[in-house]
Design a protein around this motif. Sequence first.
Motif, PDB file in Angstrom:
ATOM      1  N   MET A   1       0.730  -1.132   0.078  1.00 36.31           N
ATOM      2  CA  MET A   1      -0.184   0.061   0.075  1.00 36.31           C
ATOM      3  C   MET A   1       0.829   1.260   0.093  1.00 36.31           C
ATOM      4  O   MET A   1       1.938   1.198   0.808  1.00 36.31           O
ATOM      5  CB  MET A   1      -0.967  -0.037   1.251  1.00 36.31           C
ATOM      6  CG  MET A   1      -1.994   1.226   1.317  1.00 36.31           C
ATOM      7  SD  MET A   1      -3.045   0.960   2.566  1.00 36.31           S
ATOM      8  CE  MET A   1      -3.018   2.444   3.621  1.00 36.31           C
ATOM      9  N   THR A   2       0.763   2.212  -0.852  1.00 38.09           N
ATOM     10  CA  THR A   2       1.305   3.316  -0.590  1.00 38.09           C
ATOM     11  C   THR A   2       0.883   4.368   0.283  1.00 38.09           C
ATOM     12  O   THR A   2      -0.383   4.537   0.561  1.00 38.09           O
ATOM     13  CB  THR A   2       1.355   3.999  -2.380  1.00 38.09           C
ATOM     14  OG1 THR A   2      -0.069   4.153  -2.666  1.00 38.09           O
ATOM     15  CG2 THR A   2       1.862   3.329  -3.421  1.00 38.09           C
ATOM     16  N   MET A   3       1.477   5.469   0.383  1.00 33.51           N
ATOM     17  CA  MET A   3       1.292   6.451   1.274  1.00 33.51           C
ATOM     18  C   MET A   3       0.603   7.467   0.595  1.00 33.51           C
ATOM     19  O   MET A   3       1.124   7.986  -0.629  1.00 33.51           O
ATOM     20  CB  MET A   3       2.393   7.300   2.108  1.00 33.51           C
ATOM     21  CG  MET A   3       1.794   8.187   2.933  1.00 33.51           C
ATOM     22  SD  MET A   3       3.306   8.899   4.235  1.00 33.51           S
ATOM     23  CE  MET A   3       4.786   8.875   3.274  1.00 33.51           C
ATOM     24  N   PRO A   4      -0.829   7.888   0.784  1.00 34.09           N
ATOM     25  CA  PRO A   4      -1.332   8.877   0.089  1.00 34.09           C
ATOM     26  C   PRO A   4      -0.506  10.313   0.197  1.00 34.09           C
ATOM     27  O   PRO A   4      -0.239  10.510   1.094  1.00 34.09           O
ATOM     28  CB  PRO A   4      -2.632   8.985   0.757  1.00 34.09           C
ATOM     29  CG  PRO A   4      -2.820   7.945   1.491  1.00 34.09           C
ATOM     30  CD  PRO A   4      -1.471   7.304   1.894  1.00 34.09           C
ATOM     31  N   ALA A   5      -0.482  10.956  -1.028  1.00 35.57           N
ATOM     32  CA  ALA A   5       0.264  12.036  -1.444  1.00 35.57           C
ATOM     33  C   ALA A   5      -0.152  12.803  -2.328  1.00 35.57           C
ATOM     34  O   ALA A   5      -0.760  12.327  -3.371  1.00 35.57           O
ATOM     35  CB  ALA A   5       2.041  11.757  -1.563  1.00 35.57           C
ATOM     36  N   TYR A   6      -0.357  14.242  -2.015  1.00 35.62           N
ATOM     37  CA  TYR A   6      -0.971  15.175  -2.857  1.00 35.62           C
ATOM     38  C   TYR A   6      -0.186  16.521  -3.082  1.00 35.62           C
ATOM     39  O   TYR A   6       0.766  16.976  -2.232  1.00 35.62           O
ATOM     40  CB  TYR A   6      -2.308  15.640  -2.390  1.00 35.62           C
ATOM     41  CG  TYR A   6      -3.446  14.446  -2.319  1.00 35.62           C
ATOM     42  CD1 TYR A   6      -4.266  14.405  -3.144  1.00 35.62           C
ATOM     43  CD2 TYR A   6      -3.559  13.831  -1.104  1.00 35.62           C
ATOM     44  CE1 TYR A   6      -5.197  13.330  -3.273  1.00 35.62           C
ATOM     45  CE2 TYR A   6      -4.472  12.723  -0.858  1.00 35.62           C
ATOM     46  CZ  TYR A   6      -5.286  12.586  -1.954  1.00 35.62           C
ATOM     47  OH  TYR A   6      -6.023  11.449  -1.665  1.00 35.62           O
ATOM     48  N   VAL A   7      -0.253  16.906  -4.238  1.00 34.69           N
ATOM     49  CA  VAL A   7       0.438  18.456  -4.535  1.00 34.69           C
ATOM     50  C   VAL A   7      -0.768  19.073  -4.683  1.00 34.69           C
ATOM     51  O   VAL A   7      -1.568  19.030  -5.512  1.00 34.69           O
ATOM     52  CB  VAL A   7       1.311  18.379  -5.802  1.00 34.69           C
ATOM     53  CG1 VAL A   7       1.678  19.707  -6.127  1.00 34.69           C
ATOM     54  CG2 VAL A   7       2.498  17.420  -5.313  1.00 34.69           C
ATOM     55  N   VAL A   8      -0.758  20.376  -4.114  1.00 32.97           N
ATOM     56  CA  VAL A   8      -1.874  21.164  -4.139  1.00 32.97           C
ATOM     57  C   VAL A   8      -1.274  22.802  -4.726  1.00 32.97           C
ATOM     58  O   VAL A   8      -0.180  23.038  -4.293  1.00 32.97           O
ATOM     59  CB  VAL A   8      -2.328  21.829  -2.762  1.00 32.97           C
ATOM     60  CG1 VAL A   8      -3.177  22.904  -2.875  1.00 32.97           C
ATOM     61  CG2 VAL A   8      -2.714  20.766  -1.868  1.00 32.97           C
ATOM     62  N   ILE A   9      -1.698  22.994  -6.115  1.00 30.48           N
ATOM     63  CA  ILE A   9      -1.114  23.979  -6.980  1.00 30.48           C
ATOM     64  C   ILE A   9      -2.251  24.855  -7.234  1.00 30.48           C
ATOM     65  O   ILE A   9      -3.313  24.835  -7.390  1.00 30.48           O
ATOM     66  CB  ILE A   9      -0.946  23.316  -8.225  1.00 30.48           C
ATOM     67  CG1 ILE A   9      -0.057  22.096  -8.063  1.00 30.48           C
ATOM     68  CG2 ILE A   9      -0.499  24.157  -9.320  1.00 30.48           C
ATOM     69  CD1 ILE A   9      -0.149  21.310  -9.627  1.00 30.48           C
ATOM     70  N   ASP A  59       1.110   9.782  -5.523  1.00 30.36           N
ATOM     71  CA  ASP A  59       1.699   8.485  -5.046  1.00 30.36           C
ATOM     72  C   ASP A  59       1.054   7.420  -5.994  1.00 30.36           C
ATOM     73  O   ASP A  59       1.718   6.513  -5.824  1.00 30.36           O
ATOM     74  CB  ASP A  59       1.202   8.300  -3.733  1.00 30.36           C
ATOM     75  CG  ASP A  59      -0.414   8.043  -3.282  1.00 30.36           C
ATOM     76  OD1 ASP A  59      -0.911   9.244  -3.489  1.00 30.36           O
ATOM     77  OD2 ASP A  59      -0.798   6.986  -3.251  1.00 30.36           O
ATOM     78  N   GLU A  60       0.223   7.675  -6.818  1.00 31.38           N
ATOM     79  CA  GLU A  60      -0.272   6.820  -7.530  1.00 31.38           C
ATOM     80  C   GLU A  60       0.382   6.725  -9.075  1.00 31.38           C
ATOM     81  O   GLU A  60       0.746   7.676  -9.510  1.00 31.38           O
ATOM     82  CB  GLU A  60      -1.773   6.720  -7.926  1.00 31.38           C
ATOM     83  CG  GLU A  60      -2.553   6.605  -6.548  1.00 31.38           C
ATOM     84  CD  GLU A  60      -4.014   6.931  -6.888  1.00 31.38           C
ATOM     85  OE1 GLU A  60      -4.419   7.471  -7.994  1.00 31.38           O
ATOM     86  OE2 GLU A  60      -4.997   6.423  -6.305  1.00 31.38           O
ATOM     87  N   PRO A  61       0.829   5.489  -9.771  1.00 34.08           N
ATOM     88  CA  PRO A  61       1.194   5.600 -10.961  1.00 34.08           C
ATOM     89  C   PRO A  61       0.153   6.288 -12.055  1.00 34.08           C
ATOM     90  O   PRO A  61      -0.957   6.090 -11.829  1.00 34.08           O
ATOM     91  CB  PRO A  61       1.395   4.321 -11.497  1.00 34.08           C
ATOM     92  CG  PRO A  61       1.307   3.369 -10.182  1.00 34.08           C
ATOM     93  CD  PRO A  61       0.520   4.133  -9.271  1.00 34.08           C
ATOM     94  N   GLN A  62       0.902   7.220 -12.779  1.00 32.54           N
ATOM     95  CA  GLN A  62      -0.032   7.957 -13.681  1.00 32.54           C
ATOM     96  C   GLN A  62      -0.276   7.155 -15.027  1.00 32.54           C
ATOM     97  O   GLN A  62      -1.305   7.297 -15.543  1.00 32.54           O
ATOM     98  CB  GLN A  62       0.871   9.281 -14.091  1.00 32.54           C
ATOM     99  CG  GLN A  62       1.050  10.242 -13.052  1.00 32.54           C
ATOM    100  CD  GLN A  62      -0.161  10.794 -12.353  1.00 32.54           C
ATOM    101  OE1 GLN A  62      -1.011  10.979 -13.165  1.00 32.54           O
ATOM    102  NE2 GLN A  62      -0.244  10.838 -11.232  1.00 32.54           N
ATOM    103  N   ASP A  63       0.547   6.123 -15.367  1.00 33.33           N
ATOM    104  CA  ASP A  63       0.060   5.525 -16.429  1.00 33.33           C
ATOM    105  C   ASP A  63       0.186   4.087 -16.151  1.00 33.33           C
ATOM    106  O   ASP A  63       1.339   3.401 -16.168  1.00 33.33           O
ATOM    107  CB  ASP A  63       1.043   5.838 -17.738  1.00 33.33           C
ATOM    108  CG  ASP A  63       0.730   5.294 -19.156  1.00 33.33           C
ATOM    109  OD1 ASP A  63       1.457   5.612 -20.018  1.00 33.33           O
ATOM    110  OD2 ASP A  63      -0.226   4.364 -19.048  1.00 33.33           O
TER     111      ASP A  63
END
Length: 74
Positions: A1-9, A59-63
């Motif tokens: 399981m990956t750690m949730p991560a976000y970028v706020v732009i 944190d999720e793979p984009q493709d």
Amino acid sequence: MTMPAYVVIHPRDQKREDIYVADPHLELTFTDGWAIFRDPHGICLAIPAGLGTQIQRVDEPQDPEHEEPAPQKE
């Protein structure tokens, strides 16, 4: 399981620094015109929808087609 991560732009005209938010227990919800980040201690960050801010999960793979396959047992 990956750690949730976000970028706020933030929009460029606001001249604010982008924000990186990550925590193993982080949850993002959208309620009543707000984006709300919470952890077990409560609200960490709340952003009103009207600011034009973008939130990207990083944190999720984009493709998924370009993910490396899991190692195979021999």
